[in-house]
Motif scaffolding. Sequence first.
Motif, PDB file in Angstrom:
ATOM      1  N   VAL A   1       0.836  -1.098   0.076  1.00 22.40           N
ATOM      2  CA  VAL A   1       0.007   0.013  -0.028  1.00 22.40           C
ATOM      3  C   VAL A   1       0.775   1.192  -0.063  1.00 22.40           C
ATOM      4  N   ASP A   2       1.859   1.172   0.634  1.00 20.01           N
ATOM      5  CA  ASP A   2       2.885   2.362   0.786  1.00 20.01           C
ATOM      6  C   ASP A   2       3.662   2.886  -0.351  1.00 20.01           C
ATOM      7  N   TYR A   3       3.961   1.380  -1.251  1.00 17.79           N
ATOM      8  CA  TYR A   3       5.066   1.951  -2.135  1.00 17.79           C
ATOM      9  C   TYR A   3       4.699   1.432  -3.568  1.00 17.79           C
ATOM     10  N   PHE A   4       3.504   0.825  -3.679  1.00 20.82           N
ATOM     11  CA  PHE A   4       3.049   0.286  -5.124  1.00 20.82           C
ATOM     12  C   PHE A   4       1.920   1.065  -5.474  1.00 20.82           C
ATOM     13  N   LEU A   5       2.197   1.598  -6.753  1.00 23.67           N
ATOM     14  CA  LEU A   5       0.869   2.703  -6.864  1.00 23.67           C
ATOM     15  C   LEU A   5      -0.368   1.760  -7.467  1.00 23.67           C
ATOM     16  N   GLY A   6      -0.296   0.699  -7.441  1.00 18.26           N
ATOM     17  CA  GLY A   6      -1.400  -0.308  -8.028  1.00 18.26           C
ATOM     18  C   GLY A   6      -2.364  -0.562  -6.617  1.00 18.26           C
ATOM     19  N   PHE A   7      -1.634  -0.359  -5.480  1.00 17.92           N
ATOM     20  CA  PHE A   7      -2.246  -0.622  -4.107  1.00 17.92           C
ATOM     21  C   PHE A   7      -2.765   0.540  -3.569  1.00 17.92           C
ATOM     22  N   GLN A   8      -2.894   1.924  -4.134  1.00 16.11           N
ATOM     23  CA  GLN A   8      -2.935   2.997  -3.713  1.00 16.11           C
ATOM     24  C   GLN A   8      -4.152   3.428  -4.309  1.00 16.11           C
ATOM     25  N   LEU A   9      -4.980   4.369  -3.369  1.00 16.08           N
ATOM     26  CA  LEU A   9      -6.236   4.935  -3.741  1.00 16.08           C
ATOM     27  C   LEU A   9      -5.935   6.229  -4.547  1.00 16.08           C
ATOM     28  N   LYS A  10      -6.837   6.648  -5.467  1.00 18.34           N
ATOM     29  CA  LYS A  10      -6.723   7.986  -6.250  1.00 18.34           C
ATOM     30  C   LYS A  10      -8.386   8.310  -6.334  1.00 18.34           C
ATOM     31  N   GLU A  11      -8.543   9.618  -5.965  1.00 12.09           N
ATOM     32  CA  GLU A  11     -10.175   9.789  -6.339  1.00 12.09           C
ATOM     33  C   GLU A  11     -10.123  10.151  -7.679  1.00 12.09           C
ATOM     34  N   LEU A  12     -11.271   9.563  -8.412  1.00 13.86           N
ATOM     35  CA  LEU A  12     -11.753   9.984  -9.811  1.00 13.86           C
ATOM     36  C   LEU A  12     -12.043  11.436  -9.715  1.00 13.86           C
ATOM     37  N   ASN A  13     -11.405  11.906 -11.122  1.00  9.60           N
ATOM     38  CA  ASN A  13     -11.720  13.100 -11.409  1.00  9.60           C
ATOM     39  C   ASN A  13     -13.005  13.373 -11.961  1.00  9.60           C
ATOM     40  N   ASN A  14     -13.919  14.192 -11.326  1.00 11.37           N
ATOM     41  CA  ASN A  14     -15.210  14.329 -11.840  1.00 11.37           C
ATOM     42  C   ASN A  14     -15.600  15.528 -12.853  1.00 11.37           C
ATOM     43  N   SER A  15     -14.510  15.493 -13.351  1.00 12.88           N
ATOM     44  CA  SER A  15     -14.727  16.598 -14.654  1.00 12.88           C
ATOM     45  C   SER A  15     -15.365  16.345 -15.935  1.00 12.88           C
ATOM     46  N   GLY A  16     -15.825  16.877 -16.744  1.00 12.15           N
ATOM     47  CA  GLY A  16     -16.450  16.531 -17.868  1.00 12.15           C
ATOM     48  C   GLY A  16     -17.936  16.496 -17.553  1.00 12.15           C
ATOM     49  N   ARG A  17     -18.763  16.244 -18.500  1.00 10.18           N
ATOM     50  CA  ARG A  17     -20.150  16.250 -18.663  1.00 10.18           C
ATOM     51  C   ARG A  17     -20.619  15.548 -17.369  1.00 10.18           C
ATOM     52  N   LYS A  18     -21.593  16.417 -16.823  1.00 13.83           N
ATOM     53  CA  LYS A  18     -22.275  16.038 -15.577  1.00 13.83           C
ATOM     54  C   LYS A  18     -23.468  15.197 -15.794  1.00 13.83           C
ATOM     55  N   GLU A  19     -23.902  14.236 -14.869  1.00 17.97           N
ATOM     56  CA  GLU A  19     -25.214  13.352 -14.893  1.00 17.97           C
ATOM     57  C   GLU A  19     -26.256  14.240 -15.368  1.00 17.97           C
ATOM     58  N   GLU A  20     -27.215  13.712 -16.151  1.00 19.76           N
ATOM     59  CA  GLU A  20     -28.183  14.174 -16.548  1.00 19.76           C
ATOM     60  C   GLU A  20     -29.293  14.487 -15.448  1.00 19.76           C
ATOM     61  N   TRP A  21     -30.161  15.505 -15.672  1.00 20.20           N
ATOM     62  CA  TRP A  21     -30.869  16.049 -14.527  1.00 20.20           C
ATOM     63  C   TRP A  21     -32.245  15.099 -14.805  1.00 20.20           C
ATOM     64  N   ASN A  22     -33.045  14.946 -13.561  1.00 21.01           N
ATOM     65  CA  ASN A  22     -33.987  14.284 -13.653  1.00 21.01           C
ATOM     66  C   ASN A  22     -35.395  15.348 -13.870  1.00 21.01           C
ATOM     67  N   ASP A  23     -36.522  14.627 -13.975  1.00 21.74           N
ATOM     68  CA  ASP A  23     -37.627  15.456 -14.303  1.00 21.74           C
ATOM     69  C   ASP A  23     -38.014  16.311 -13.453  1.00 21.74           C
ATOM     70  N   PHE A  24     -37.928  16.171 -12.299  1.00 23.44           N
ATOM     71  CA  PHE A  24     -38.169  17.030 -10.948  1.00 23.44           C
ATOM     72  C   PHE A  24     -37.223  18.159 -11.047  1.00 23.44           C
ATOM     73  N   LYS A  25     -36.002  17.939 -11.290  1.00 20.94           N
ATOM     74  CA  LYS A  25     -35.061  19.220 -11.468  1.00 20.94           C
ATOM     75  C   LYS A  25     -35.466  20.187 -12.616  1.00 20.94           C
ATOM     76  N   LEU A  26     -35.766  19.388 -13.779  1.00 21.99           N
ATOM     77  CA  LEU A  26     -36.180  20.078 -14.977  1.00 21.99           C
ATOM     78  C   LEU A  26     -37.394  20.950 -14.763  1.00 21.99           C
ATOM     79  N   LEU A  27     -38.312  20.383 -14.058  1.00 19.41           N
ATOM     80  CA  LEU A  27     -39.675  21.119 -13.689  1.00 19.41           C
ATOM     81  C   LEU A  27     -39.428  22.121 -12.707  1.00 19.41           C
ATOM     82  N   LYS A  28     -38.465  22.172 -11.853  1.00 22.29           N
ATOM     83  CA  LYS A  28     -38.016  22.918 -11.047  1.00 22.29           C
ATOM     84  C   LYS A  28     -37.455  24.577 -11.755  1.00 22.29           C
ATOM     85  N   LEU A  29     -36.567  24.022 -12.617  1.00 24.91           N
ATOM     86  CA  LEU A  29     -35.903  25.054 -13.780  1.00 24.91           C
ATOM     87  C   LEU A  29     -37.233  25.632 -14.435  1.00 24.91           C
ATOM     88  N   TYR A  30     -38.039  24.836 -14.903  1.00 20.77           N
ATOM     89  CA  TYR A  30     -38.996  25.426 -15.730  1.00 20.77           C
ATOM     90  C   TYR A  30     -39.921  26.591 -15.179  1.00 20.77           C
TER      91      TYR A  30
END
Length: 196
Positions: free
Chosen positions: A90-119
Amino acid sequence: MEGKKNKFIGKYKSLGDPIYISPLSSKTISVLTFKKDKDEITKDIKLREEERENFVATERLKKLSLLLDYYGIDKNKENAWFELTYKLSVDYFLGFQLKELNNSGRKEEWNDFKLLKLYFEVNKKIAEKKSKDLSYSQRSICNSLSQEWGSSGATLNNRYIKAKKSQLVKWASQIMNDDQLEQFLKLTKGAKIPKQ
Protein backbone atom coordinates in the motif's frame (compact mmCIF):
# COMPACT_ATOMS: atom_id res chain seq x y z
CA MET A 1 25.95 11.65 -6.45
CA GLU A 2 24.09 12.34 -3.24
CA GLY A 3 21.59 9.71 -2.07
CA LYS A 4 18.06 10.22 -0.81
CA LYS A 5 17.66 11.67 2.66
CA ASN A 6 16.82 9.06 5.29
CA LYS A 7 13.23 9.66 6.43
CA PHE A 8 13.55 7.21 9.32
CA ILE A 9 14.72 8.39 12.73
CA GLY A 10 15.57 6.89 16.10
CA LYS A 11 15.52 3.12 16.34
CA TYR A 12 14.23 2.91 12.75
CA LYS A 13 17.14 4.87 11.22
CA SER A 14 18.77 1.73 9.81
CA LEU A 15 15.64 1.13 7.69
CA GLY A 16 16.71 4.07 5.55
CA ASP A 17 20.40 3.17 5.39
CA PRO A 18 21.83 0.67 2.91
CA ILE A 19 23.77 -2.39 4.03
CA TYR A 20 27.40 -1.59 3.33
CA ILE A 21 29.62 -4.43 2.13
CA SER A 22 33.19 -4.53 0.88
CA PRO A 23 33.53 -5.55 -2.75
CA LEU A 24 35.71 -8.45 -3.74
CA SER A 25 38.34 -6.15 -5.20
CA SER A 26 41.27 -7.24 -7.33
CA LYS A 27 43.52 -6.60 -4.29
CA THR A 28 41.42 -8.97 -2.15
CA ILE A 29 41.50 -11.59 -4.89
CA SER A 30 45.30 -11.28 -5.30
CA VAL A 31 45.74 -11.82 -1.53
CA LEU A 32 43.48 -14.85 -1.75
CA THR A 33 45.36 -16.20 -4.76
CA PHE A 34 48.90 -15.72 -3.39
CA LYS A 35 50.79 -19.04 -3.66
CA LYS A 36 47.61 -21.15 -3.97
CA ASP A 37 46.43 -23.52 -6.60
CA LYS A 38 43.30 -22.90 -8.66
CA ASP A 39 40.98 -25.12 -6.54
CA GLU A 40 42.03 -23.42 -3.30
CA ILE A 41 41.52 -19.97 -4.85
CA THR A 42 37.99 -20.92 -6.04
CA LYS A 43 37.20 -22.35 -2.60
CA ASP A 44 38.41 -19.16 -0.82
CA ILE A 45 36.43 -16.88 -3.16
CA LYS A 46 33.28 -18.99 -2.63
CA LEU A 47 33.85 -18.87 1.13
CA ARG A 48 34.16 -15.06 1.00
CA GLU A 49 30.98 -14.81 -1.10
CA GLU A 50 29.10 -17.07 1.35
CA GLU A 51 30.28 -14.93 4.28
CA ARG A 52 29.04 -11.81 2.50
CA GLU A 53 25.70 -13.43 1.68
CA ASN A 54 25.27 -14.56 5.31
CA PHE A 55 26.13 -11.08 6.57
CA VAL A 56 23.64 -9.47 4.15
CA ALA A 57 20.91 -12.00 5.05
CA THR A 58 21.45 -11.39 8.79
CA GLU A 59 21.29 -7.62 8.34
CA ARG A 60 18.14 -7.88 6.21
CA LEU A 61 16.44 -10.11 8.79
CA LYS A 62 17.22 -7.52 11.47
CA LYS A 63 15.65 -4.86 9.28
CA LEU A 64 12.58 -7.03 8.62
CA SER A 65 12.07 -7.32 12.36
CA LEU A 66 12.36 -3.52 12.60
CA LEU A 67 9.82 -3.14 9.77
CA LEU A 68 7.30 -5.23 11.70
CA ASP A 69 7.80 -2.97 14.69
CA TYR A 70 7.66 0.18 12.54
CA TYR A 71 4.24 -0.85 11.17
CA GLY A 72 3.02 -1.88 14.62
CA ILE A 73 2.73 -5.57 13.73
CA ASP A 74 3.30 -8.18 16.44
CA LYS A 75 6.03 -10.48 15.09
CA ASN A 76 4.41 -13.46 16.85
CA LYS A 77 1.12 -12.91 15.06
CA GLU A 78 0.17 -15.81 12.77
CA ASN A 79 -0.04 -13.74 9.59
CA ALA A 80 2.49 -11.02 10.52
CA TRP A 81 4.45 -11.39 7.28
CA PHE A 82 1.32 -11.21 5.16
CA GLU A 83 0.25 -8.04 7.01
CA LEU A 84 3.70 -6.53 6.51
CA THR A 85 3.59 -7.36 2.80
CA TYR A 86 0.18 -5.74 2.53
CA LYS A 87 1.21 -2.55 4.34
CA LEU A 88 4.42 -2.21 2.31
CA SER A 89 2.47 -2.74 -0.90
CA VAL A 90 0.00 0.00 0.00
CA ASP A 91 2.84 2.39 0.86
CA TYR A 92 5.12 1.75 -2.11
CA PHE A 93 3.19 0.36 -5.08
CA LEU A 94 0.86 2.58 -7.08
CA GLY A 95 -1.41 -0.37 -7.91
CA PHE A 96 -2.34 -0.67 -4.21
CA GLN A 97 -2.94 3.03 -3.63
CA LEU A 98 -6.23 4.90 -3.84
CA LYS A 99 -6.88 7.83 -6.09
CA GLU A 100 -10.09 9.83 -6.27
CA LEU A 101 -11.70 9.96 -9.68
CA ASN A 102 -11.69 13.29 -11.40
CA ASN A 103 -15.30 14.30 -11.78
CA SER A 104 -14.65 16.67 -14.62
CA GLY A 105 -16.50 16.44 -17.87
CA ARG A 106 -20.15 16.16 -18.58
CA LYS A 107 -22.31 15.93 -15.51
CA GLU A 108 -25.12 13.49 -14.89
CA GLU A 109 -28.43 14.15 -16.63
CA TRP A 110 -31.02 16.09 -14.66
CA ASN A 111 -34.08 14.22 -13.50
CA ASP A 112 -37.58 15.40 -14.45
CA PHE A 113 -38.23 17.02 -11.08
CA LYS A 114 -35.16 19.21 -11.42
CA LEU A 115 -36.19 20.11 -14.96
CA LEU A 116 -39.67 20.97 -13.66
CA LYS A 117 -38.19 23.22 -10.98
CA LEU A 118 -36.04 25.05 -13.57
CA TYR A 119 -39.03 25.40 -15.88
CA PHE A 120 -41.07 26.83 -13.01
CA GLU A 121 -38.30 29.26 -11.96
CA VAL A 122 -37.68 30.56 -15.48
CA ASN A 123 -41.42 30.96 -16.18
CA LYS A 124 -41.90 32.74 -12.86
CA LYS A 125 -39.15 35.25 -13.83
CA ILE A 126 -40.68 35.67 -17.28
CA ALA A 127 -44.08 36.42 -15.70
CA GLU A 128 -42.47 39.00 -13.36
CA LYS A 129 -40.76 40.73 -16.30
CA LYS A 130 -43.96 40.73 -18.36
CA SER A 131 -46.03 42.18 -15.50
CA LYS A 132 -43.57 45.08 -15.21
CA ASP A 133 -43.39 45.56 -18.99
CA LEU A 134 -39.64 44.86 -18.91
CA SER A 135 -37.78 43.40 -21.82
CA TYR A 136 -36.40 39.92 -21.30
CA SER A 137 -35.12 36.90 -23.11
CA GLN A 138 -35.17 33.31 -22.01
CA ARG A 139 -31.35 33.28 -22.27
CA SER A 140 -30.92 36.41 -20.09
CA ILE A 141 -33.17 34.92 -17.40
CA CYS A 142 -31.17 31.66 -17.46
CA ASN A 143 -27.97 33.72 -17.13
CA SER A 144 -29.42 35.51 -14.09
CA LEU A 145 -30.17 32.14 -12.45
CA SER A 146 -26.76 30.61 -13.17
CA GLN A 147 -25.12 31.44 -9.85
CA GLU A 148 -28.08 30.23 -7.82
CA TRP A 149 -28.23 26.96 -9.76
CA GLY A 150 -24.46 26.38 -9.99
CA SER A 151 -24.55 25.94 -13.77
CA SER A 152 -23.74 28.26 -16.64
CA GLY A 153 -26.49 30.30 -18.28
CA ALA A 154 -26.01 28.32 -21.48
CA THR A 155 -26.47 25.02 -19.63
CA LEU A 156 -29.61 26.30 -17.92
CA ASN A 157 -30.99 27.52 -21.23
CA ASN A 158 -30.38 24.09 -22.78
CA ARG A 159 -32.01 22.40 -19.76
CA TYR A 160 -34.97 24.77 -20.00
CA ILE A 161 -35.48 23.78 -23.64
CA LYS A 162 -35.27 20.11 -22.59
CA ALA A 163 -37.70 20.79 -19.70
CA LYS A 164 -40.33 22.05 -22.14
CA LYS A 165 -40.28 18.60 -23.78
CA SER A 166 -40.48 16.65 -20.50
CA GLN A 167 -43.72 14.71 -19.96
CA LEU A 168 -43.80 15.68 -16.27
CA VAL A 169 -43.45 19.37 -17.11
CA LYS A 170 -46.20 19.16 -19.74
CA TRP A 171 -48.51 17.35 -17.35
CA ALA A 172 -47.79 19.64 -14.36
CA SER A 173 -48.18 22.87 -16.34
CA GLN A 174 -51.57 21.71 -17.68
CA ILE A 175 -53.15 20.71 -14.38
CA MET A 176 -51.53 23.01 -11.79
CA ASN A 177 -51.43 26.73 -11.21
CA ASP A 178 -48.19 28.37 -10.02
CA ASP A 179 -49.00 28.01 -6.30
CA GLN A 180 -49.87 24.34 -6.67
CA LEU A 181 -46.78 23.76 -8.76
CA GLU A 182 -44.60 25.44 -6.13
CA GLN A 183 -46.14 23.25 -3.41
CA PHE A 184 -45.67 20.15 -5.57
CA LEU A 185 -41.97 21.01 -6.05
CA LYS A 186 -41.46 21.37 -2.30
CA LEU A 187 -43.08 17.99 -1.66
CA THR A 188 -41.02 16.21 -4.32
CA LYS A 189 -37.64 17.82 -3.55
CA GLY A 190 -34.91 15.29 -4.36
CA ALA A 191 -37.36 12.71 -5.76
CA LYS A 192 -36.52 10.82 -8.93
CA ILE A 193 -38.78 9.28 -11.53
CA PRO A 194 -37.81 5.65 -12.21
CA LYS A 195 -36.59 5.00 -15.75
CA GLN A 196 -38.88 2.85 -17.84
